[in-house]
Design an enzyme around this catalytic site. Structure first.
Site, short mmCIF file in Angstrom:
data_model
loop_
_atom_site.label_atom_id
_atom_site.label_comp_id
_atom_site.label_asym_id
_atom_site.label_seq_id
_atom_site.Cartn_x
_atom_site.Cartn_y
_atom_site.Cartn_z
N ASN A 83 0.80 -1.22 0.00
CA ASN A 83 0.00 0.00 0.00
C ASN A 83 0.84 1.28 0.00
OD1 ASN A 83 -1.69 -2.06 2.13
ND2 ASN A 83 -2.59 -1.50 0.17
N VAL A 90 1.74 7.01 0.43
CA VAL A 90 0.86 6.04 1.08
C VAL A 90 -0.51 6.07 0.41
CG1 VAL A 90 -0.30 5.44 3.25
CG2 VAL A 90 2.08 6.24 3.27
N CYS A 91 -1.04 4.88 0.15
CA CYS A 91 -2.34 4.76 -0.48
C CYS A 91 -3.28 3.99 0.45
CB CYS A 91 -2.20 4.03 -1.82
SG CYS A 91 -3.76 3.85 -2.69
N ILE A 92 -4.05 4.76 1.24
CA ILE A 92 -5.08 4.17 2.08
C ILE A 92 -6.36 4.98 1.88
CG2 ILE A 92 -3.61 3.03 3.80
CD1 ILE A 92 -3.98 5.45 5.62
N HIS A 96 -7.91 9.35 0.57
CA HIS A 96 -8.47 9.63 -0.75
C HIS A 96 -9.48 10.76 -0.65
CE1 HIS A 96 -7.41 5.25 -2.02
NE2 HIS A 96 -6.36 6.05 -2.01
#
Length: 170
Positions: A83, A90-92, A96
């Site tokens: 992730n 960071v992609c959580i 978004h």
């Protein structure tokens, strides 16, 4: 009061709170005392995970529209994780943009909400380190290794932990 000063007051309050009442697993401060919108955060690798013992530095950059829009979080330290993009971003879900997901993967309630704080974001990041989501990976190679070559994945993470320790004590 304009939204920009509202955001900066909120960030000052959160920083004061985290300084007075530190939260297990991370520490936070400003990159530059003159800029409340750019924070430096040190994440301690969570106990009983592959990241245990690591000291991972990241930068959290807040938009002027905070808290209506989410900050960006980027690891400065190397982190091998499904992730985390290769550039460290960071992609959580909670980072978004708010609203409906145009691909229908996330519910609006899982995405950014103005009630989130630095603390809730960092608790989500620590949880992410403990339990990667390989269903929608930011780093496809790391997710594939996580699933199919756990020993190779573990060695890469151990290398990141070692490097983070060396950097923390330089």
């Amino acid at each position: 009061m304009n939204p920009q000063s509202q955001g900066s007051l909120l960030l000052k309050s959160q920083l004061r709170s985290l300084t007075k009442n530190p939260v297990d697993g991370f520490s936070a401060g400003l990159v530059d005392d003159e800029d409340i919108y750019k924070w430096e955060i040190m994440v301690m690798g969570p106990p009983d995970t592959l990241y245990e013992g690591g000291f991972f530095k990241c930068h959290m950059t807040f938009p002027k529209e905070y808290p209506l829009r989410p900050p960006k979080l980027k690891f400065v330290s190397d982190v091998w994780h499904p992730n985390v993009h290769e550039d460290g971003e960071v992609c959580i879900s909670i980072l978004h943009e708010p609203g409906e997901d145009k691909w229908g993967y996330e519910k609006a309630s899982e995405r950014w909400l103005p009630i989130h704080t630095v603390e809730t974001i960092m608790i989500s990041v620590i949880s992410m380190l403990s339990d990667p989501n390989d269903e929608s990976p930011a780093n496809i190679d790391a997710a594939k290794e996580w699933r199919t070559q756990p020993d190779v994945f573990k060695k890469k993470v151990q290398r990141c932990v070692r490097r983070s320790q060396e950097a923390a004590f330089d």
